[in-house]
Write a protein that holds these residues in place. Sequence first.
Motif, PDB file in Angstrom:
ATOM      1  N   ASP A  44      -4.459  -9.890  -0.683  1.00  0.00           N
ATOM      2  CA  ASP A  44      -4.444  -8.516  -1.211  1.00  0.00           C
ATOM      3  C   ASP A  44      -5.418  -7.622  -0.446  1.00  0.00           C
ATOM      4  OD1 ASP A  44      -2.630  -9.385  -3.080  1.00  0.00           O
ATOM      5  OD2 ASP A  44      -4.073  -9.507  -4.736  1.00  0.00           O
ATOM      6  N   THR A  45      -6.609  -8.161  -0.176  1.00  0.00           N
ATOM      7  CA  THR A  45      -7.631  -7.369   0.520  1.00  0.00           C
ATOM      8  C   THR A  45      -7.219  -7.105   1.961  1.00  0.00           C
ATOM      9  OG1 THR A  45      -9.329  -8.314  -0.916  1.00  0.00           O
ATOM     10  CG2 THR A  45     -10.110  -7.255   1.097  1.00  0.00           C
ATOM     11  N   SER A  47      -4.168  -6.866   3.089  1.00  0.00           N
ATOM     12  CA  SER A  47      -3.064  -5.892   3.141  1.00  0.00           C
ATOM     13  C   SER A  47      -3.560  -4.454   2.944  1.00  0.00           C
ATOM     14  CB  SER A  47      -1.958  -6.239   2.143  1.00  0.00           C
ATOM     15  OG  SER A  47      -2.451  -6.156   0.832  1.00  0.00           O
ATOM     16  N   ARG A  48      -4.654  -4.303   2.219  1.00  0.00           N
ATOM     17  CA  ARG A  48      -5.238  -2.954   2.071  1.00  0.00           C
ATOM     18  C   ARG A  48      -6.062  -2.577   3.301  1.00  0.00           C
ATOM     19  NH1 ARG A  48      -6.322  -4.954  -3.068  1.00  0.00           N
ATOM     20  NH2 ARG A  48      -8.528  -5.292  -2.560  1.00  0.00           N
ATOM     21  N   PHE A  49      -6.831  -3.546   3.805  1.00  0.00           N
ATOM     22  CA  PHE A  49      -7.772  -3.274   4.899  1.00  0.00           C
ATOM     23  C   PHE A  49      -7.064  -3.147   6.246  1.00  0.00           C
ATOM     24  CE2 PHE A  49     -10.898  -4.808   8.106  1.00  0.00           C
ATOM     25  CZ  PHE A  49     -11.886  -3.850   7.919  1.00  0.00           C
ATOM     26  N   PRO A  51      -3.169  -3.132   7.093  1.00  0.00           N
ATOM     27  CA  PRO A  51      -1.752  -3.257   6.713  1.00  0.00           C
ATOM     28  C   PRO A  51      -0.850  -3.786   7.833  1.00  0.00           C
ATOM     29  CG  PRO A  51      -2.600  -1.059   6.201  1.00  0.00           C
ATOM     30  CD  PRO A  51      -3.665  -1.756   6.984  1.00  0.00           C
ATOM     31  N   SER A 176     -15.517   0.323   4.271  1.00  0.00           N
ATOM     32  CA  SER A 176     -14.700  -0.133   3.134  1.00  0.00           C
ATOM     33  C   SER A 176     -15.583  -0.674   2.017  1.00  0.00           C
ATOM     34  CB  SER A 176     -13.719  -1.228   3.564  1.00  0.00           C
ATOM     35  OG  SER A 176     -12.747  -0.689   4.411  1.00  0.00           O
TER      36      SER A 176
END
Length: 196
Positions: A44-45, A47-49, A51, A176
């Motif tokens: 999850d992290t 894919s946010r950080f 993509p 981030s």
Amino acid sequence: MGESKKLLEAFKLFDAANAQDPNTEVVEGKEYAKELLYAQRMTDTLSRFEPNASEALQLTARCQHICRWEIPRESYEMNRVGYLKWRQDLKKFHAEKASTLLKEVGYDEKTIERVHFLLLKKQLKKDEETQTLEDVICLVFLQYYYEPFLVKHDDAKMISILQKTWKKMSPKGQDSALQLTFSKKGAALLSKAMAS
């Protein structure tokens, strides 16, 4: 992030292995196998950080702690030397375990070698993907594990841990991290760590 059929199959195998973890964590009233939850948080992290992460990097993030409980920290001397030896052995163990499962899925040698390289954290600060992986590891720590850690350790130890964490991160990773929400004490310690 794109998801190939092979990638999803590999995730399934990684998750099945991590679901065997006898250690559990409760989140919002639901119990999870500790390393399975960690692996999902890593994905999850990432894919946010990042993509547009490559398939090899997505695989690495998902299996970064694969079956970690099989080599307990207590099986090494409880000092700095023992800790470093444990960390080194774990990296090799994760790399071997992941390689076996990736072969099972049918990944080519080049991808398997790349995952192996990343799991060993080679060329940190030089290799872009190794650095991205390290940033994601640090962000997952700060978001999910830092606050519970505060309860167990004194301020001096926490400041030292935060300084080491900060040093490993890229400027993008640090930016981030500053977007994350911390408790009053957590934020104060982070500011102290960054100032000294």
